[in-house]
Design a protein around this motif. Structure first.
Motif, PDB file in Angstrom:
ATOM      1  N   SER A  54      -1.642  33.810  24.630  1.00 39.38           N
ATOM      2  CA  SER A  54      -1.193  32.328  24.620  1.00 39.38           C
ATOM      3  C   SER A  54      -1.993  31.765  25.657  1.00 39.38           C
ATOM      4  CB  SER A  54       0.429  32.389  24.733  1.00 39.38           C
ATOM      5  OG  SER A  54       0.899  32.881  23.506  1.00 39.38           O
ATOM      6  N   ASN A  55      -1.818  32.256  26.792  1.00 39.19           N
ATOM      7  CA  ASN A  55      -2.770  31.378  27.932  1.00 39.19           C
ATOM      8  C   ASN A  55      -3.950  31.248  27.811  1.00 39.19           C
ATOM      9  OD1 ASN A  55      -0.134  30.677  29.163  1.00 39.19           O
ATOM     10  ND2 ASN A  55      -0.210  32.581  30.290  1.00 39.19           N
ATOM     11  N   ILE A  56      -4.695  32.195  27.051  1.00 40.77           N
ATOM     12  CA  ILE A  56      -6.144  32.010  26.976  1.00 40.77           C
ATOM     13  C   ILE A  56      -6.207  31.070  25.873  1.00 40.77           C
ATOM     14  CG2 ILE A  56      -7.989  33.120  25.628  1.00 40.77           C
ATOM     15  CD1 ILE A  56      -7.368  36.022  26.926  1.00 40.77           C
ATOM     16  N   ILE A  57      -5.666  30.842  24.862  1.00 38.66           N
ATOM     17  CA  ILE A  57      -5.746  29.872  23.612  1.00 38.66           C
ATOM     18  C   ILE A  57      -5.392  28.604  24.385  1.00 38.66           C
ATOM     19  CG2 ILE A  57      -4.366  29.004  21.612  1.00 38.66           C
ATOM     20  CD1 ILE A  57      -4.234  32.027  20.910  1.00 38.66           C
ATOM     21  N   GLU A 155       8.500  36.340  10.435  1.00 37.92           N
ATOM     22  CA  GLU A 155       8.481  35.414  11.666  1.00 37.92           C
ATOM     23  C   GLU A 155       7.535  35.780  12.428  1.00 37.92           C
ATOM     24  OE1 GLU A 155      12.842  35.914  13.016  1.00 37.92           O
ATOM     25  OE2 GLU A 155      11.409  35.617  15.117  1.00 37.92           O
ATOM     26  N   PHE A 156       6.684  34.910  12.910  1.00 40.34           N
ATOM     27  CA  PHE A 156       5.482  35.112  13.830  1.00 40.34           C
ATOM     28  C   PHE A 156       5.065  33.861  14.730  1.00 40.34           C
ATOM     29  CE2 PHE A 156       2.272  32.895  11.335  1.00 40.34           C
ATOM     30  CZ  PHE A 156       2.840  32.836  10.177  1.00 40.34           C
ATOM     31  N   LEU A 157       4.628  34.260  15.779  1.00 40.28           N
ATOM     32  CA  LEU A 157       4.058  33.262  16.866  1.00 40.28           C
ATOM     33  C   LEU A 157       2.580  32.596  16.228  1.00 40.28           C
ATOM     34  CD1 LEU A 157       5.224  32.136  19.348  1.00 40.28           C
ATOM     35  CD2 LEU A 157       3.739  33.405  20.779  1.00 40.28           C
ATOM     36  N   MET A 158       2.619  31.416  16.182  1.00 39.95           N
ATOM     37  CA  MET A 158       1.147  30.727  15.856  1.00 39.95           C
ATOM     38  C   MET A 158       1.094  29.807  16.882  1.00 39.95           C
ATOM     39  SD  MET A 158       0.211  28.762  12.650  1.00 39.95           S
ATOM     40  CE  MET A 158       0.820  29.347  11.053  1.00 39.95           C
ATOM     41  N   LYS A 159      -0.486  29.598  17.160  1.00 34.86           N
ATOM     42  CA  LYS A 159      -0.825  28.387  17.719  1.00 34.86           C
ATOM     43  C   LYS A 159      -1.167  27.609  16.768  1.00 34.86           C
ATOM     44  CE  LYS A 159      -4.559  27.233  18.180  1.00 34.86           C
ATOM     45  NZ  LYS A 159      -5.437  26.224  17.753  1.00 34.86           N
ATOM     46  N   ASP A 160      -0.797  26.247  16.324  1.00 36.84           N
ATOM     47  CA  ASP A 160      -1.303  25.258  15.338  1.00 36.84           C
ATOM     48  C   ASP A 160      -1.465  24.118  16.296  1.00 36.84           C
ATOM     49  OD1 ASP A 160       1.702  25.509  15.724  1.00 36.84           O
ATOM     50  OD2 ASP A 160       1.727  24.206  13.886  1.00 36.84           O
ATOM     51  N   MET A 161      -2.623  23.561  15.892  1.00 35.98           N
ATOM     52  CA  MET A 161      -3.337  22.277  16.667  1.00 35.98           C
ATOM     53  C   MET A 161      -3.607  21.490  15.317  1.00 35.98           C
ATOM     54  SD  MET A 161      -6.240  21.709  19.101  1.00 35.98           S
ATOM     55  CE  MET A 161      -7.698  22.412  18.097  1.00 35.98           C
ATOM     56  N   TYR A 162      -3.494  20.014  15.571  1.00 34.09           N
ATOM     57  CA  TYR A 162      -3.819  19.186  14.615  1.00 34.09           C
ATOM     58  C   TYR A 162      -4.616  18.094  15.180  1.00 34.09           C
ATOM     59  CZ  TYR A 162      -0.106  21.776  12.591  1.00 34.09           C
ATOM     60  OH  TYR A 162       0.683  22.843  12.299  1.00 34.09           O
ATOM     61  N   SER A 163      -5.807  17.588  14.468  1.00 35.03           N
ATOM     62  CA  SER A 163      -6.642  16.607  14.944  1.00 35.03           C
ATOM     63  C   SER A 163      -6.431  15.160  14.201  1.00 35.03           C
ATOM     64  CB  SER A 163      -8.020  16.987  15.092  1.00 35.03           C
ATOM     65  OG  SER A 163      -8.478  17.052  13.715  1.00 35.03           O
ATOM     66  N   ILE A 295      -4.006  29.770  14.673  1.00 35.01           N
ATOM     67  CA  ILE A 295      -4.532  31.169  15.149  1.00 35.01           C
ATOM     68  C   ILE A 295      -3.106  31.895  15.241  1.00 35.01           C
ATOM     69  CG2 ILE A 295      -5.136  32.615  17.079  1.00 35.01           C
ATOM     70  CD1 ILE A 295      -7.117  30.604  17.926  1.00 35.01           C
ATOM     71  N   GLY A 296      -2.991  33.021  14.524  1.00 33.09           N
ATOM     72  CA  GLY A 296      -2.064  33.972  14.513  1.00 33.09           C
ATOM     73  C   GLY A 296      -1.857  34.703  15.770  1.00 33.09           C
ATOM     74  N   ILE A 297      -1.018  34.433  16.477  1.00 34.51           N
ATOM     75  CA  ILE A 297      -0.803  35.304  18.023  1.00 34.51           C
ATOM     76  C   ILE A 297      -0.410  36.702  17.802  1.00 34.51           C
ATOM     77  CG2 ILE A 297      -0.079  35.273  20.518  1.00 34.51           C
ATOM     78  CD1 ILE A 297      -0.025  32.282  20.120  1.00 34.51           C
ATOM     79  N   GLY A 298       0.434  36.869  17.091  1.00 39.40           N
ATOM     80  CA  GLY A 298       1.042  38.352  16.786  1.00 39.40           C
ATOM     81  C   GLY A 298       0.018  39.124  15.975  1.00 39.40           C
TER      82      GLY A 298
END
Ligand code: ATP
Ligand code: MG
Length: 415
Positions: A54-57, A155-163, A295-298
């Protein structure tokens, strides 16, 4: 961390119903606990890896100028109805529930609509844009098949970004920068070499998308790779073109792969129905142009396990390993090694090195088998023999190579 204090223990067997290699290894090594199919708890070791990824992302997204938020899991049905995505026929994996007063709410499977609606309170004119917003949050999806361990969770951890951009050019320029940031993430996590950008048809939000696919036999997808361009196309695109989109090469290699990330151009698909607009320099009202970047972190963690593991267990790349070093001393009957190992542990920790210290009074063979299973890339052994020679043994988990290191040199070797 003293291993005697770690509440998890390695186990010989994973649960019988666990069929995926990543979850079998992660459960046996004590990183995750299986609650039910597609639902896993993250234990101390697993959480450390997840946090490092997560921290790299985070670092890479912050470098893009994106701002981190935390949106809600409970989502307003009306917003998704307006966006045209509430109906089960449109999105088949919603978990939906009801408030006491019978109002329906959804458990976030994605956050385009909610964030678009939220921004209506903050975006008025061209001066308020562009905006890049991301979060790292648990997503809920009622996946029909959940047999790939933490690669496909319900259920899963995701990084989601929106522009949110003003013009197509502004959008395209950010999109390219995001692509580069994604490659940085995969490189830093350790799977840069195995990961290909893959043109694909876009699914429920847009016509086309760029997937990031990591080649592994555990993958549920099939891609066709052009090694020359390091570009791939997915199965659906292959049916239409069967050539590299960059160099027209028809000699593509068919590979099994897992989608570790996905970026889309959303255009005005959300901003139009939800009326997220801005006044441009000439006061003309325009819809905001959007993109989304997941990005799916898990899934990324499961992929790393799958790609690098050997018959003895997990092998973590250095940047995401739960600890820098696994200190596994061989204790002697006279009790001379224990205090020396305690002192070495304290010394390394004081130098900012993270150490898993196997201080348990168990057979060396058991310690080493556990260490192989847990997969910290560097193991350090101290014993009566090494003490007599004033050295330590440093063992590379990947190659098994043993280095004899003067005690005074160990910090340098680790770093
Ligand atoms: P898939 O085709 O594998 O179901 P998706 O197209 O539904 O993925 P997105 O909606 O784009 O995926 O989600 C963004 C990222 O989240 C994906 O690229 C993937 O890395 C991850 N992801 C998606 N579904 C899951 C899941 N069920 N478990 C873990 N990670 C997931
Ligand atoms: Mg999906």
């Amino acid at each position: 961390m003293r291993q005697s204090q770690l509440f998890t223990k390695t186990r010989k067997e994973a649960p019988k119903d666990e069929v995926s290699k990543n979850a079998q290894l992660l459960i046996r090594a004590g990183f995750v606990h299986k609650e039910m199919a597609g639902v896993y708890s993250f234990l101390p070791l697993g959480l450390r890896v997840m946090n490092r990824i997560s921290n790299i992302i985070r670092e890479e997204m912050n470098l893009l100028g994106a701002q981190e938020v935390l949106l809600t899991v409970l989502q307003d049905k009306n917003i998704w109805v307006t966006a045209g995505k509430w109906d089960d026929k449109v999105v088949d994996n919603w978990f939906k529930t009801k408030l006491k007063n019978e109002t329906e709410v959804g458990l976030g499977y994605s956050h385009e609509a909610e964030l678009t609606n939220l921004l209506k309170d903050y975006v008025r004119s061209w001066r308020d844009l562009p905006l890049y917003i991301y979060q790292i949050q648990t997503k809920f999806r009622n996946e029909s098949r959940a047999k790939s361990g933490i690669m496909r969770g319900r259920e899963f951890l995701m990084k989601d970004m929106y522009s949110f951009s003003r013009t197509q050019e502004e959008h395209a320029s950010f999109y390219e920068k995001a692509k580069a940031a994604y490659f940085n993430v995969y490189k830093r996590v350790g799977i840069g070499e195995q990961t290909y950008i893959t043109s694909s048809s876009g699914g429920s939000f847009s016509k086309f998308s760029d997937e990031f696919q990591t080649v592994t036999d555990a993958g549920e997808d099939v891609i066709y790779v052009c090694e020359k361009c390091r570009q791939a196309i997915n199965d659906e695109i292959f049916k239409e073109v069967s050539a590299c989109p960059l160099c027209d090469n028809k000699d593509l290699m068919k590979k099994k792969a897992v989608e570790v990330g996905n970026i889309f151009n959303l255009g005005v698909n959300f901003s139009e129905p939800l009326d997220l607009s801005f006044a441009d320099e000439t006061s003309v009202k325009k819809s905001v142009i959007m993109g989304c970047y997941g990005i799916g972190i898990g899934r990324l963690m499961g992929t790393v396990v799958d790609v690098f593991a050997d018959e003895k267990g997990i092998i973590w790349p250095k940047e995401i390993a739960p600890f820098d070093v696994h200190l596994t001393p061989i204790f002697d009957k006279e009790g001379k090694v224990k205090p020396a190992a305690d002192a070495l542990y304290a010394d390394l920790v004081s130098k900012g090195i993270s150490v898993l210290y196997d201080d348990r009074d168990i057979r060396p063979g058991e310690k080493f088998a556990d260490s192989d299973l847990i997969g910290i890339p560097l193991r350090v052994i101290m014993s009566e023999k090494t003490m007599a020679e004033n050295i330590l043994e440093a063992i590379d988990r990947t190659t098994g190579e043993v280095k004899r290191v003067p005690v005074s040199d160990i910090e340098r070797i680790i770093k």
